[in-house]
Motif scaffolding. Structure first.
Motif, short mmCIF file in Angstrom:
data_model
loop_
_atom_site.label_atom_id
_atom_site.label_comp_id
_atom_site.label_asym_id
_atom_site.label_seq_id
_atom_site.Cartn_x
_atom_site.Cartn_y
_atom_site.Cartn_z
N THR A 1 0.84 -1.19 0.00
CA THR A 1 0.00 0.00 0.00
C THR A 1 0.88 1.25 0.00
O THR A 1 2.05 1.21 0.37
CB THR A 1 -0.92 0.02 1.22
OG1 THR A 1 -0.12 -0.02 2.41
CG2 THR A 1 -1.87 -1.17 1.21
N VAL A 2 0.28 2.36 -0.42
CA VAL A 2 0.98 3.62 -0.43
C VAL A 2 0.05 4.70 0.09
O VAL A 2 -1.15 4.70 -0.21
CB VAL A 2 1.49 3.97 -1.85
CG1 VAL A 2 0.34 4.11 -2.84
CG2 VAL A 2 2.32 5.26 -1.84
N ALA B 1 3.88 14.41 0.24
CA ALA B 1 4.31 13.44 1.25
C ALA B 1 3.89 12.05 0.83
O ALA B 1 2.79 11.86 0.28
CB ALA B 1 3.72 13.79 2.61
N ILE B 2 4.74 11.07 1.07
CA ILE B 2 4.44 9.72 0.64
C ILE B 2 5.08 8.72 1.62
O ILE B 2 6.17 8.98 2.15
CB ILE B 2 4.94 9.47 -0.80
CG1 ILE B 2 4.47 8.12 -1.34
CG2 ILE B 2 6.46 9.57 -0.88
CD1 ILE B 2 4.74 7.92 -2.82
N SER B 3 4.39 7.64 1.86
CA SER B 3 4.95 6.56 2.68
C SER B 3 4.37 5.25 2.18
O SER B 3 3.24 5.20 1.68
CB SER B 3 4.65 6.77 4.16
OG SER B 3 3.25 6.79 4.38
N ARG C 1 12.60 4.37 3.77
CA ARG C 1 13.07 5.68 4.24
C ARG C 1 12.26 6.85 3.65
O ARG C 1 12.27 7.95 4.18
CB ARG C 1 14.53 5.88 3.85
CG ARG C 1 15.52 4.99 4.54
CD ARG C 1 16.89 5.17 3.91
NE ARG C 1 17.98 4.71 4.76
CZ ARG C 1 19.26 4.73 4.41
NH1 ARG C 1 19.60 5.19 3.22
NH2 ARG C 1 20.18 4.31 5.24
N VAL C 2 11.61 6.61 2.53
CA VAL C 2 11.02 7.69 1.75
C VAL C 2 9.93 8.43 2.53
O VAL C 2 9.06 7.81 3.13
CB VAL C 2 10.44 7.14 0.43
CG1 VAL C 2 9.68 8.22 -0.33
CG2 VAL C 2 11.57 6.57 -0.44
N ASP D 1 13.49 13.48 4.12
CA ASP D 1 13.79 14.85 4.57
C ASP D 1 14.27 15.66 3.37
O ASP D 1 13.48 15.97 2.51
CB ASP D 1 14.79 14.83 5.72
CG ASP D 1 14.24 14.08 6.94
OD1 ASP D 1 13.02 14.12 7.15
OD2 ASP D 1 15.02 13.44 7.65
N ASP D 2 15.56 15.99 3.28
CA ASP D 2 16.05 16.71 2.11
C ASP D 2 17.11 15.90 1.35
O ASP D 2 17.86 16.45 0.55
CB ASP D 2 16.63 18.08 2.51
CG ASP D 2 17.78 17.95 3.51
OD1 ASP D 2 18.00 16.84 4.02
OD2 ASP D 2 18.44 18.97 3.78
N ILE D 3 17.14 14.59 1.58
CA ILE D 3 18.13 13.72 0.94
C ILE D 3 17.45 12.86 -0.12
O ILE D 3 16.44 12.19 0.17
CB ILE D 3 18.83 12.82 1.97
CG1 ILE D 3 19.51 13.67 3.04
CG2 ILE D 3 19.82 11.89 1.30
CD1 ILE D 3 20.03 12.86 4.21
N VAL D 4 17.96 12.87 -1.33
CA VAL D 4 17.44 12.01 -2.39
C VAL D 4 17.88 10.58 -2.11
O VAL D 4 19.08 10.29 -1.98
CB VAL D 4 17.94 12.46 -3.77
CG1 VAL D 4 17.50 11.47 -4.85
CG2 VAL D 4 17.44 13.86 -4.10
N VAL D 5 16.91 9.67 -1.99
CA VAL D 5 17.25 8.27 -1.71
C VAL D 5 17.02 7.37 -2.93
O VAL D 5 17.66 6.33 -3.06
CB VAL D 5 16.49 7.72 -0.49
CG1 VAL D 5 16.94 8.42 0.78
CG2 VAL D 5 14.99 7.85 -0.66
#
Length: 258
Positions: free
Chosen positions: A198-199, A205-207, A232-233, A248-252
């Motif tokens: 699920t998303v 914002a996304i998890s 982590r996203v 946060d502000d880091i591209v993963v």
């Protein structure tokens, strides 16, 4: 007869002026209502994107004349009234009483709704202040829904924390993900096993919920790196054919549309 004509014309002008005022007010408030506003500044201080893992926000319900907000802990709500010259007043209603690690933003919002009496909207920024010429007590930015941009299938072309190069990590097969936004579901391939889950999407914002996957044995650690990073996203940005997932502000993770 002339006297009655003057009276008729005067009443007509008053009605036209009243309609114009209502129309102008409607145009002003339409930029305010029925939208979600993210709190970004309070008492001159920057507010983090998430507080206690939640986005601080404010929404105004035009139909019921009610507002709802959160400082990252409890839900805050009540009634509001818009007045002429961009005036606004808030009255408190019922709210939850949960204790959280960081209550500073929530306490600041409660004070804000007691003090603020003026609002301004400029492009995608709303400010609440005390007095027409007072400094902004709080600033909010419009939460833009980008969920429709996610629909379809994406192929990974960058991932954080890979101990080896991306091309070596995914030499045989690159991970893919497909979004079904209407059903709030995703599925794809981690470079080895198929997965689904699920998303949750709220503005940008996304998890992702727990992922279920097949159990085939996989060479290397590409799959482990993939699942570690997707957990982590916290947010995303979709521009044309590129999808960037951020913590946060880091591209993963970065994806390209297939």
């Amino acid at each position: 007869m002339k006297k009655f004509n003057f009276i008729y014309v005067g009443v007509l002008l008053m009605l036209l002026a009243s309609c114009a005022m209502r129309k102008s007010s409607s145009n002003t408030t339409s930029a305010l209502m029925g939208k979600k506003w993210q709190l970004v500044e309070l008492d001159g201080k920057v507010v983090p994107e998430k507080v206690n893992g939640k986005m601080p926000f404010l929404t105004l319900d035009e139909e019921n004349g009610r507002y709802s907000a959160s400082g990252g802990c409890n839900g805050i709500g009540g009634e509001y009234t818009l007045q002429k010259n961009n005036g606004v007043s808030f009255s408190r209603g019922m709210s939850t009483m949960m204790a959280c690690a960081d209550m500073s933003i929530e306490n600041g919002l409660r004070t804000l709704f007691d003090e603020a009496d003026t609002y301004t909207v400029k492009e995608n920024t709303m400010s609440l202040s005390k007095g027409q010429h007072g400094a902004a007590l709080a600033k909010f930015v419009l939460v833009v829904d980008q969920s429709d941009k996610l629909t379809g299938t994406w192929e990974l072309d960058y991932i954080l924390d890979a101990e080896v190069g991306f091309d070596e990590l995914y030499a045989n097969k690159k991970p893919t993900i497909t979004f079904d936004v209407a059903e709030k579901k995703v599925n794809g391939n981690s470079s080895c096993n198929n997965f689904s889950g699920t998303v949750k999407i709220d503005g940008n914002a996304i998890s992702f919920g727990p992922m279920m996957s097949t159990k085939m044995a996989c060479p290397g650690n590409g799959e482990q790196v993939f699942f570690k990073n997707i957990e982590r996203v916290t947010s995303f940005d979709a521009q044309d054919s590129t999808l960037t997932m951020i913590m946060d502000d880091i591209v993963v993770m970065r994806w390209q549309k297939k």
